[in-house]
Every structure is written in C-alpha cells, then in structure tokens.
Design an enzyme around this catalytic site. Structure first.
Site, PDB file in Angstrom:
ATOM      1  N   TRP A   1       0.836  -1.210   0.000  1.00 60.33           N
ATOM      2  CA  TRP A   1       0.000   0.000   0.000  1.00 60.33           C
ATOM      3  C   TRP A   1       0.864   1.251   0.000  1.00 60.33           C
ATOM      4  CZ3 TRP A   1      -4.902   2.062   0.230  1.00 60.33           C
ATOM      5  CH2 TRP A   1      -5.006   3.364   0.762  1.00 60.33           C
ATOM      6  N   MET A   2       0.426   2.275  -0.745  1.00 64.02           N
ATOM      7  CA  MET A   2       1.123   3.575  -0.723  1.00 64.02           C
ATOM      8  C   MET A   2       0.109   4.703  -0.584  1.00 64.02           C
ATOM      9  SD  MET A   2       3.566   5.218  -3.681  1.00 64.02           S
ATOM     10  CE  MET A   2       2.253   5.642  -4.814  1.00 64.02           C
TER      11      MET A   2
ATOM     12  N   ASP B   1       0.591   9.137   0.891  1.00 59.16           N
ATOM     13  CA  ASP B   1       1.236  10.437   0.622  1.00 59.16           C
ATOM     14  C   ASP B   1       2.682  10.388   0.126  1.00 59.16           C
ATOM     15  OD1 ASP B   1      -0.961  10.797   2.226  1.00 59.16           O
ATOM     16  OD2 ASP B   1       0.122  11.729   3.872  1.00 59.16           O
TER      17      ASP B   1
ATOM     18  N   TRP C   1      -9.250   9.628   0.390  1.00 55.92           N
ATOM     19  CA  TRP C   1      -9.656   8.859   1.568  1.00 55.92           C
ATOM     20  C   TRP C   1     -11.165   8.627   1.570  1.00 55.92           C
ATOM     21  CZ3 TRP C   1      -6.028   6.301   3.781  1.00 55.92           C
ATOM     22  CH2 TRP C   1      -4.752   6.855   3.978  1.00 55.92           C
TER      23      TRP C   1
ATOM     24  N   GLU D   1      -3.622  18.728   6.978  1.00 49.79           N
ATOM     25  CA  GLU D   1      -2.594  17.696   6.827  1.00 49.79           C
ATOM     26  C   GLU D   1      -1.543  18.132   5.810  1.00 49.79           C
ATOM     27  OE1 GLU D   1      -4.751  13.598   8.029  1.00 49.79           O
ATOM     28  OE2 GLU D   1      -5.093  14.148   5.942  1.00 49.79           O
TER      29      GLU D   1
HETATM   30  C1  FRU Z   1      -2.609  12.177   4.884  1.00 54.61           C
HETATM   31  C2  FRU Z   1      -2.267  11.432   6.161  1.00 54.61           C
HETATM   32  C3  FRU Z   1      -1.247  12.217   6.962  1.00 54.61           C
HETATM   33  C4  FRU Z   1      -0.577  11.144   7.765  1.00 54.61           C
HETATM   34  C5  FRU Z   1      -0.550   9.994   6.795  1.00 54.61           C
HETATM   35  C6  FRU Z   1      -0.602   8.635   7.421  1.00 54.61           C
HETATM   36  O1  FRU Z   1      -3.056  11.359   3.859  1.00 54.61           O
HETATM   37  O2  FRU Z   1      -3.451  11.219   6.908  1.00 54.61           O
HETATM   38  O3  FRU Z   1      -1.784  13.263   7.730  1.00 54.61           O
HETATM   39  O4  FRU Z   1       0.702  11.507   8.198  1.00 54.61           O
HETATM   40  O5  FRU Z   1      -1.649  10.183   5.920  1.00 54.61           O
HETATM   41  O6  FRU Z   1      -0.359   7.635   6.497  1.00 54.61           O
END
Ligand code: FRU
Length: 482
Positions: free
Chosen positions: A33-34, A36, A288, A213
């Site tokens: 999985w990937m 950010d 998301w 974020e």
């Molecule tokens: C954004 C996020 C970040 C967090 C990461 C966790 O997509 O929610 O805030 O560091 O993903 O994978």
C-alpha cells in the site's frame, strides 16, 4: 525491521510482476500500500521520492517510508525501505512513521517525520522525529527522538503531524499540522540546529477544517506559498495560499487562496525544487474514504499493490494564482503515431480510439454556447465516464461501482487547450490556459479497454482533437538494489 520488510518485498515481488491494472507513467509500488508523497528532494544528483508505505497488505496499515529515485521525475527506480517503525515511540500497528519532509544541511540528508504510538493511557499520540543519511540510502534515527513531544498547547496530541522543514537565511523553520478544539491549524517552530525547536505560534488556521494535513511551504517568484490538505471541506482537498510569512510574528499573511487540483484523487501534495530552481508538485493519486466524491480504492483483490502518485506537475505563479502544467517530459514520450481528427463538421460524433496504453488527448476549443461531450466507455461492462465542457468541465461516472460522484473543474473563456492524460485508471485533465487540473480515478472492472468518443453539434467549436499514444515502456524499475 527494514531488512525483514525488504526481504519480504524481494521474495514476493515475483507475484507482483506488473499487474495489468497498474498505471505505467505514474509511480506505483510493486507491492503493498502507498499513500502520501514524503520528503521530496534533490540530493547527490538524484530526485528522492519517499512515500507512506505498508509492504504487507494492500490497505492502509502500520506506516513505513518507501523510497524511489529518479533523474527526470518520470522514470523511477524503487529502492529499499528508508524508514521502518522500529522504535517504541512509533511501534503501534495503527501508527508507525507518518508523513514529513526532507532537507539537506551540510551534506547530510535529514528526514523529518511523525512517529505514532500509544502513550501510557493507551491513546495514540503523534510526535515529531528526525532521521539522517549521508548517502541517501541508509538512514539512522536520531538518538534523542522525539524532538517534539507535545503540541503548541503543551499537550500530547493524537493529531499533531506532518512536519515541513525549510531554511531561511541562517534559521530553520518547521510547520506542523495540528487539531485543537476541532480547528485545523499549522503551528510554526524555529531552530538553529535542526534538533532543538522553539515554538513561534500558529501561522495559519482554518475553522472550516478540523485538521490540516501535509503542509508544504516555498517561495515562488517573490511570494511565499503555503499548501495543505484540509480535512472537512467538501470539494477542497489540496489548498494553496499565496502571501507572505511574517517571520517576526510567525503568521502567514494571506493574499489569495486557491485549489491545486479540483479532483478527488489528488491529496497531500509536496514539491520538488529542481537544481534549476523550478517547482514540481506530486500528490497521492487517490483519496480517503471520508471524501464526499470518493467511492473506492480500485480492484484491490486483483492487485498486489494499491496507490499511485500523480504525474509531477510544474508549478508557476501567475499573479495571485498558481498554475499547474504537464511536465515537458511527457511530450518526449509521444510515440510516432499521432492521430489528428479535424472536427470541423456539424454534429460530429465519432468513436476514435481504444485506450489501452498511456494516452494524451489534446483538445483545441473555440468559445461557443454548445456543450462538448467526451465519453470513455469500458468495452466489457459498458460503464461510462463523461466529461461535459460548458462553462465548466463536469465529470460524471455512470454504472461504475467504484466511480466517483460528479466533479467540476472551472474553465474560463480563455480556455483554448485542454489536455487529458490517461494512464489506465488515472485521469488528469489540464486546462493549461487557466492553470487548473482535475484528477480522477476511473477503475476498470476487469477488461482493460475503453472507447473514447466525442461529440459537439456546433460547427467550429471543437477545432481539433489529437489523440497520442505515449511510449509506455516500463518506466519503473522494479529491482530494489540500492
Ligand atoms: C494524509 C495522512 C497524513 C498522515 C498519513 C498517514 O493522507 O493522513 O496526515 O501523516 O496520511 O499515512
């Protein structure tokens, strides 16, 4: 821990040999999985792309930092994992090494990230940490991690993450996203040595979002730019502010605000600074579950991987707006055969192509009243994706269980050229006159073929359509040899 994960990837890579669902021009991990992009940086002659990564499953789970390098931002070489959740301060299965950034100082590469683990009371808390590397291959975590334990109110916080670090004159600055009383804020710190940090204050807050974020911060053509992904604003997932950071007061003075990408499949963008001083932005080419328009991550069961990066886009500033442009490297990938359709005919309607390879579609428009319709139809299931060009560009998906809800891209009367980059399921529409982009994933049910057709009943409104197949050679090298 890194070794175990790297060994697992090596052993299982064979199973993952290019799934036919995998985009070709867009970076994807070969396994796992990937999400950010993290720590984008040019270091020792290479562009380094780190990313939120979980090697063992195709869904979000305990986070590692994956790693790939490139010389041109298009061709990538996967490398061994850079950071694994090996320490007690990041050991939760619901935690790990969360997003962050990179900076080079005196020849050393520093990675700043958020460590997530449970505190004594069993609550997940987020703290800022750092790791260093001399060669861009092996990373050691700082012995006095975490370097920031509490948020700006002096409290342990479950939403205190995604450090962005940069240097201005002789001082280093760090922005961290935080949620306090349900308000998303970006808190600013200052440091002389990258290891000890002093709180300056709240640089920016957004009452309509409960969390901000993945901040990014850079200077562009004489102004400061601050970007972030707000959680809680419908239709806005990659915001930018142009203005000036007041380094005395620690406050960002906003002059204008915009959206980097109007789609739902572009999140947590970060930028590269090239040695020539140009900026390129990459976002996670997905979204998301909490996003209104979102409807799935794709056919996970058929794949051994999940997640792609957007095409790196050049960012320029035009007055109070940011423009995102297709990188020029894409035109170098144009295969010899370019099909040009002269559409100066009344009521033109034609099925022009089956899109199975990465393809660039370029439309030349004339101002007019009549809508132009572009349709992509899945040959097997009949699912359709429609783009209607009127005052706006409207994306609508029909019959696709994983299809996105309607999405709109603003156009203007100046809009003369639209470019659509298709790479299997990833669609990116660029209005290069307006500088706006819309990214949307259209997942296939199984058959990897679709018909593209277009129609417009007004003579001369759609001047030309150019469909170009791009050289889809294997652009991502799948060996993890460091
Ligand atoms: C954004 C996020 C970040 C967090 C990461 C966790 O997509 O929610 O805030 O560091 O993903 O994978």
């Amino acid at each position: 821990m890194e070794n175990k994960a790297n060994q697992y990837i090596e052993t299982n890579r064979a199973l993952a040999v290019r799934s036919s669902h995998q985009p070709i021009l867009h970076f994807t991990p070969s396994l796992g999985w990937m999400n950010d992009p993290n720590g984008l940086i040019f270091f020792k002659g290479e562009y380094h792309l780190f990313y939120q990564y979980h090697p063992y499953q195709t869904k979000w789970h305990q986070m590692y930092w994956g790693h790939a390098v490139s010389h041109d931002l298009i061709t990538w070489q996967e490398l061994p994992i850079a950071l694994a959740p090996s320490e007690v301060y990041e050991d939760s299965t619901e935690g790990g090494c969360f997003s962050g950034t990179a900076i080079v100082h005196e020849g050393t590469l520093y990675l700043f990230y958020t460590a997530v683990a449970k505190n004594a009371a069993g609550q997940l808390v987020q703290k800022q940490c750092v790791a260093m590397s001399e060669d861009g291959r092996l990373f050691s975590k700082y012995e006095n991690n975490p370097i920031l334990q509490n948020d700006s109110l002096g409290k342990e916080n479950p939403h205190f993450r995604d450090p962005k670090v940069w240097q201005k004159d002789h001082t280093f600055y760090m922005l961290v996203g935080v949620s306090q009383d349900n308000v998303g804020k970006l808190v600013l710190y200052r440091s002389e040595n990258l290891l000890e940090w002093t709180l300056m204050g709240v640089a920016f807050e957004e009452p309509n979002a409960w969390m901000l974020e993945c901040p990014d911060f850079y200077e562009l053509d004489g102004k400061d730019v601050l970007t972030f992904s707000p959680v809680g604003i419908k239709g806005e997932y990659s915001s930018y502010l142009i203005g000036r950071l007041d380094y005395e007061k620690g406050r960002f003075q906003v002059e204008s605000r915009g959206i980097l990408d109007y789609g739902v499949d572009f999140y947590a963008p970060q930028t590269f600074l090239t040695p020539e001083g140009e900026r390129y932005v990459i976002g996670w080419q997905n979204g998301w579950e909490w996003m209104y328009e979102w409807n799935g991550f794709g056919e996970l069961t058929e794949n051994s991987w999940c997640g792609a990066m957007s095409i790196p886009r050049k960012v320029i500033r035009k007055g109070d707006r940011l423009h995102a442009l297709l990188p020029k490297e894409i035109s170098q990938l144009k295969a010899a055969e370019t099909v040009i359709y002269d559409t100066q005919t009344d009521g033109y309607q034609k099925s022009v192509s089956t899109i199975q390879k990465p393809t660039l579609i370029e439309l030349s428009l004339e101002a007019g009243e009549t809508p132009i319709t572009l349709v992509f139809k899945d040959k097997r299931t009949g699912q359709t994706d429609t783009f209607t060009i009127e005052e706006h560009l409207l994306y609508h998906s029909e019959g696709n269980p994983l299809g996105r809800k309607d999405i709109t891209l603003p156009l203007s009367s100046r809009s003369k050229t639209l470019k659509i980059l298709l790479d299997l399921y990833a669609i990116e529409v660029f209005d290069e006159d307006e500088g706006t982009v819309l990214s949307v994933n259209s997942f296939f049910e199984g058959a990897l073929a679709r018909d593209f057709s277009f129609s417009c009943s007004e003579k001369g409104r759609l001047k030309q359509v150019v469909v170009t197949e791009l050289n889809g050679k294997q652009l991502i090298k799948r060996s993890v040899k460091g």
